[in-house]
Motif scaffolding. Sequence first.
Motif, PDB file in Angstrom:
ATOM      1  N   THR A  25       0.859  -1.178   0.000  1.00 41.90           N
ATOM      2  CA  THR A  25       0.000   0.000   0.000  1.00 41.90           C
ATOM      3  C   THR A  25       0.899   1.232   0.000  1.00 41.90           C
ATOM      4  OG1 THR A  25      -0.089   0.033   2.414  1.00 41.90           O
ATOM      5  CG2 THR A  25      -1.848  -1.150   1.273  1.00 41.90           C
ATOM      6  N   TYR A  26       0.363   2.351  -0.458  1.00 37.91           N
ATOM      7  CA  TYR A  26       1.141   3.589  -0.450  1.00 37.91           C
ATOM      8  C   TYR A  26       1.253   4.154   0.964  1.00 37.91           C
ATOM      9  CZ  TYR A  26       1.169   4.100  -5.553  1.00 37.91           C
ATOM     10  OH  TYR A  26       1.400   3.937  -6.883  1.00 37.91           O
ATOM     11  N   GLY A  27       0.316   3.772   1.820  1.00 37.40           N
ATOM     12  CA  GLY A  27       0.320   4.303   3.179  1.00 37.40           C
ATOM     13  C   GLY A  27      -0.407   5.627   3.248  1.00 37.40           C
ATOM     14  N   LEU A  28      -0.571   6.099   4.479  1.00 34.29           N
ATOM     15  CA  LEU A  28      -1.321   7.341   4.687  1.00 34.29           C
ATOM     16  C   LEU A  28      -0.617   8.516   4.025  1.00 34.29           C
ATOM     17  CD1 LEU A  28      -2.182   6.858   8.485  1.00 34.29           C
ATOM     18  CD2 LEU A  28      -3.571   6.233   6.497  1.00 34.29           C
ATOM     19  N   ALA A  29       0.697   8.606   4.221  1.00 31.10           N
ATOM     20  CA  ALA A  29       1.447   9.722   3.638  1.00 31.10           C
ATOM     21  C   ALA A  29       1.596   9.533   2.135  1.00 31.10           C
ATOM     22  CB  ALA A  29       2.815   9.829   4.299  1.00 31.10           C
ATOM     23  N   GLU A  31      -0.310   8.017  -0.015  1.00 30.81           N
ATOM     24  CA  GLU A  31      -1.531   8.334  -0.761  1.00 30.81           C
ATOM     25  C   GLU A  31      -1.595   9.826  -1.078  1.00 30.81           C
ATOM     26  OE1 GLU A  31      -4.269   6.754  -1.996  1.00 30.81           O
ATOM     27  OE2 GLU A  31      -3.389   4.794  -1.593  1.00 30.81           O
ATOM     28  N   LYS A  50       8.566  21.401  15.524  1.00 35.67           N
ATOM     29  CA  LYS A  50       9.286  21.133  16.774  1.00 35.67           C
ATOM     30  C   LYS A  50      10.772  20.866  16.504  1.00 35.67           C
ATOM     31  CE  LYS A  50       8.919  18.282  20.865  1.00 35.67           C
ATOM     32  NZ  LYS A  50       8.636  16.903  21.229  1.00 35.67           N
ATOM     33  N   ASN A  60       4.095  11.339   7.232  1.00 32.09           N
ATOM     34  CA  ASN A  60       3.052  11.845   8.130  1.00 32.09           C
ATOM     35  C   ASN A  60       3.463  11.877   9.594  1.00 32.09           C
ATOM     36  OD1 ASN A  60       2.976   9.053   8.323  1.00 32.09           O
ATOM     37  ND2 ASN A  60       0.803   9.018   8.868  1.00 32.09           N
ATOM     38  N   PHE A  61       4.716  11.441   9.880  1.00 35.94           N
ATOM     39  CA  PHE A  61       5.189  11.586  11.259  1.00 35.94           C
ATOM     40  C   PHE A  61       6.662  11.958  11.222  1.00 35.94           C
ATOM     41  CE2 PHE A  61       5.933   7.160  10.158  1.00 35.94           C
ATOM     42  CZ  PHE A  61       7.228   6.932  10.610  1.00 35.94           C
ATOM     43  N   GLU A  63      10.289  11.362  12.445  1.00 34.86           N
ATOM     44  CA  GLU A  63      11.010  10.246  13.069  1.00 34.86           C
ATOM     45  C   GLU A  63      11.815  10.712  14.278  1.00 34.86           C
ATOM     46  OE1 GLU A  63      14.207   8.334  11.074  1.00 34.86           O
ATOM     47  OE2 GLU A  63      15.000  10.161  10.201  1.00 34.86           O
ATOM     48  N   ARG A  64      12.013  12.031  14.417  1.00 36.47           N
ATOM     49  CA  ARG A  64      12.836  12.529  15.523  1.00 36.47           C
ATOM     50  C   ARG A  64      12.040  12.651  16.824  1.00 36.47           C
ATOM     51  NH1 ARG A  64      17.401  16.339  13.173  1.00 36.47           N
ATOM     52  NH2 ARG A  64      17.998  14.922  11.507  1.00 36.47           N
ATOM     53  N   CYS A  65      10.774  13.092  16.721  1.00 32.18           N
ATOM     54  CA  CYS A  65       9.981  13.298  17.941  1.00 32.18           C
ATOM     55  C   CYS A  65       8.679  12.510  17.915  1.00 32.18           C
ATOM     56  CB  CYS A  65       9.699  14.781  18.136  1.00 32.18           C
ATOM     57  SG  CYS A  65       8.616  15.469  16.870  1.00 32.18           S
ATOM     58  N   LEU A  66       8.397  11.818  16.818  1.00 35.33           N
ATOM     59  CA  LEU A  66       7.180  11.027  16.601  1.00 35.33           C
ATOM     60  C   LEU A  66       5.895  11.857  16.567  1.00 35.33           C
ATOM     61  CD1 LEU A  66       7.707   7.561  18.398  1.00 35.33           C
ATOM     62  CD2 LEU A  66       8.480   8.325  16.171  1.00 35.33           C
ATOM     63  N   SER A  67       6.023  13.189  16.406  1.00 39.57           N
ATOM     64  CA  SER A  67       4.819  14.008  16.249  1.00 39.57           C
ATOM     65  C   SER A  67       4.166  13.724  14.900  1.00 39.57           C
ATOM     66  CB  SER A  67       5.173  15.499  16.255  1.00 39.57           C
ATOM     67  OG  SER A  67       5.724  15.861  17.480  1.00 39.57           O
ATOM     68  N   GLU A  68       2.846  13.881  14.858  1.00 37.15           N
ATOM     69  CA  GLU A  68       2.153  13.809  13.576  1.00 37.15           C
ATOM     70  C   GLU A  68       2.482  15.082  12.801  1.00 37.15           C
ATOM     71  OE1 GLU A  68      -2.037  13.224  13.807  1.00 37.15           O
ATOM     72  OE2 GLU A  68      -2.234  13.027  11.628  1.00 37.15           O
TER      73      GLU A  68
END
Lengths: 154, 388
Positions: A25-29, A31, A50, A60-61, A63-68
């Motif tokens: 799948t392409y995934g959320l990002a 797509e 941040k 969509n996230f 990787e450094r702080c896991l924020s959306e």
Amino acid sequence: MTLLERDREAPSAWKGSLPVTSRYTYGLAGERFFRALKDEGKILASYCPKCDHTYVPAVNFCERCLSELTEWQDAGLVGVLHTYTLLFVDFEGQPLDEPELIGFISFGDGGIIHKLDANPDELEIGMPMKAVLKPQKERSGSILDIRCFQPVNK
Amino acid sequence: MGMRKVAVIGAGMTKFVRRALETPKELSWEAAKMALDSCELTMDDVDGVCFGTAPDAFDGVHMNGEYCSDGAGAWNKPFMRCFVGGGTGVFVPIQGWYHVASGLFDVVLVVAEEKMSSYYPHAQAAFLTIFDHTTERPLKPNLLWIFALEMNRYMTTYGIRKEDIARVSVQHKRNAANHPCALLGEANITVEDVLNSEVLAWPVQRFDVSPVSDGAVALVLAAEHVAKRLTDKPVWIEGVGWHLDTAYWTNRDLAYPRYVEYAAKMAYDMAGIKEPRKEIHIAEPYDPFDYKALHHLEGLQLAERGKAIELYLSGAAAPDGDLPICPSGGLLGVGNPIAAAGLMKVAELFWQLRSEAGARQVPGQPRRGLAQAWGDLMQVGTVIVMGR
């Protein structure tokens, strides 16, 4: 409907043995990123306020702080040549008729690896490079919707 | 042994679904973020990341641990991926545990992910190459064969009826009806439904088997001094164990999982448990197949050999029984994204022991629980005992 499931070439029935393969799948990002490339001819970036970090291709996230990541923006079609190589043999080790150029075009804090359309002698690391897109009708939501990158002043 | 006490202080999980739109990275991120948010920590508080995923073939990405590392929060951290097949989901918190117990790290994020739907036409084909290329593969075996052969041997050895084994599937799928992340919760399923389902490889029928699924689960582990600062309800990892049997599945006792017994004994010794049946209050044995839950309960010393079915027939295994089994709904009910499914069991203990399991909360405020998984070439047992 997802980009993957829009593939009309996929057979609806299959006689005989079915090859084992992977369907991703392409995934959320993905797509969102590939739909923008296909429909609007845009390369999208996503920004983490941040961490002050820009992802291209957009994710969509962070990787450094896991924020959306909700701040998506148009990265434009022009990036900077970060490095490149000239290929003389193909995937199977056979000599190529014509050498092929592959480059890393940086956008934001990331970038895109792609084919280059240029004379190797005119390439300089740090020069601006522009994405050449396929015509909209031929685009399918693939990284190959970008045909190649070429020097801006070509 | 000079080991530090380790607590689970946070947990998160995605829904388990047949085919997720999310990529493996995105599934990992969703679970990791939920686990951190549940205990109000950020990546700045995390010293190391442990990640579990079963065969790379499912996700269709070679070196899947490295591929998913961004979603698991591994950027700029010490990162370790473990892989013991189906046993991975209970092994990865053990790996997290020893990184904290040893004194190396104070806070470890543990993430398990599986996206089996990528493999096409069916995830079963990913197992083709686990069999010996010369002695077994020419027969085109698959895992259902192995389980069918083992199930028949188990049933015949102890004289257990198939309609009784079906009660396991019924109980677990009914339990899963109360799990918000479950794929196959069925509040009204009956033994007849199981016995009428499609025969896959006799005696294994469709409803005897857990489904192919996608999903991710994450936990936050912390050393005692950190856990006590962050939560009033730490759930302690009291014992861990893992053990491997022979690589030849033909040389194993198919009616009794010795590898589970040894893994459990290791965990019980560490936890100071002498009488498991009295001292374990809830159990999450690995249940990819209904008979396997029984098989494992016997290896775990929670039932005599051939007698685990009595826990179900007497009602002891029900959520309101005296030894609730798989109150989560297990793999049969919640789903079986391999590594994530095992870690789901550990997350279930965390929620049950904290009385945070919502509609599936078992009564009586259980004090101690056990989770177990099984995998590798069907010969590894992994066990964790947790208490509050």
